[in-house]
Design an enzyme around this catalytic site. Sequence first.
Site, mmCIF file in Angstrom:
data_model
loop_
_atom_site.group_PDB
_atom_site.id
_atom_site.type_symbol
_atom_site.label_atom_id
_atom_site.label_comp_id
_atom_site.label_asym_id
_atom_site.label_seq_id
_atom_site.Cartn_x
_atom_site.Cartn_y
_atom_site.Cartn_z
ATOM 1 N N ASP A 183 0.825 -1.136 -0.209
ATOM 2 C CA ASP A 183 -0.104 -0.085 0.112
ATOM 3 C C ASP A 183 0.908 1.235 -0.285
ATOM 4 O OD1 ASP A 183 0.918 0.259 2.687
ATOM 5 O OD2 ASP A 183 -1.135 0.184 3.558
ATOM 6 N N HIS A 184 0.295 2.285 0.150
ATOM 7 C CA HIS A 184 1.074 3.766 0.153
ATOM 8 C C HIS A 184 2.096 3.516 1.164
ATOM 9 C CE1 HIS A 184 -2.290 4.209 2.934
ATOM 10 N NE2 HIS A 184 -1.411 5.117 3.412
ATOM 11 N N CYS A 207 2.930 -3.183 3.962
ATOM 12 C CA CYS A 207 1.894 -2.213 4.538
ATOM 13 C C CYS A 207 2.747 -1.089 5.723
ATOM 14 C CB CYS A 207 0.864 -2.443 4.855
ATOM 15 S SG CYS A 207 0.563 -3.557 6.382
ATOM 16 N N GLY A 208 2.129 -0.480 6.414
ATOM 17 C CA GLY A 208 2.738 0.334 7.618
ATOM 18 C C GLY A 208 3.252 -0.650 8.587
ATOM 19 N N HIS A 221 8.823 -24.538 8.912
ATOM 20 C CA HIS A 221 7.774 -25.273 9.928
ATOM 21 C C HIS A 221 6.354 -25.022 9.405
ATOM 22 C CE1 HIS A 221 10.737 -25.384 13.496
ATOM 23 N NE2 HIS A 221 11.114 -25.949 12.619
ATOM 24 N N ASN A 222 6.207 -23.611 8.609
ATOM 25 C CA ASN A 222 4.685 -23.346 8.213
ATOM 26 C C ASN A 222 4.495 -23.446 6.686
ATOM 27 O OD1 ASN A 222 5.469 -21.379 10.954
ATOM 28 N ND2 ASN A 222 3.774 -23.075 11.100
ATOM 29 N N ARG A 262 6.799 0.517 8.803
ATOM 30 C CA ARG A 262 6.713 1.397 9.852
ATOM 31 C C ARG A 262 7.491 1.066 11.042
ATOM 32 N NH1 ARG A 262 1.102 3.856 8.608
ATOM 33 N NH2 ARG A 262 1.542 5.544 7.046
ATOM 34 N N ARG A 305 6.854 -33.933 10.007
ATOM 35 C CA ARG A 305 5.768 -33.532 10.990
ATOM 36 C C ARG A 305 4.876 -32.250 10.763
ATOM 37 N NH1 ARG A 305 10.293 -32.096 13.618
ATOM 38 N NH2 ARG A 305 10.009 -30.141 14.810
ATOM 39 N N ARG A 330 0.893 -30.806 10.081
ATOM 40 C CA ARG A 330 0.106 -29.650 10.822
ATOM 41 C C ARG A 330 -0.272 -28.752 9.843
ATOM 42 N NH1 ARG A 330 5.531 -29.894 14.567
ATOM 43 N NH2 ARG A 330 4.359 -31.339 16.123
#
Length: 144
Positions: free
Chosen positions: A9-10, A65-66, A98-99, A109, A132, A136
């Site tokens: 975004d801005h 984004c901010g 892991h994810n 910011r 594993r 998950r």
Amino acid sequence: MPVVHLASDHAGHALKELIARELPRLGFTVQDHGTDSCESCDYPVFAHKLCSALLAEGGQGILVCGSGIGMSIAANRHDGIRAALCTTELHARLSRRHNDANVLCLGARITGEELALAIVAAFLETAFEGGRHQRRIDQITPRS
């Protein structure tokens, strides 16, 4: 070269542009989904553009984004997107290992430029461990 989808975004525009200049040096092609200025705009529009493209074309994504929070919330509304708001290199590595995060969210910011670039590099160079962790991921991914 692998593709990285990029949007902001801005508030995140300047950091997005810095990242866009760095990605080719890291061996990635950039697909920029906007915004193209610092003029006020709505972050969900750009999160949705990036996620739609990533799901259709593959690759990984970076949203800025901010704070990084809004982008992560909007991105995670998409099935198949695992967006991680990272403030350290360790967060970035673990979100991938892991994810199997496929979208990195950054707060312009919150996170300085040098650290942001290090987080980007850590995210993009880290592979998913599977095992594993896949079990998950399967538990949080909606089944059709």
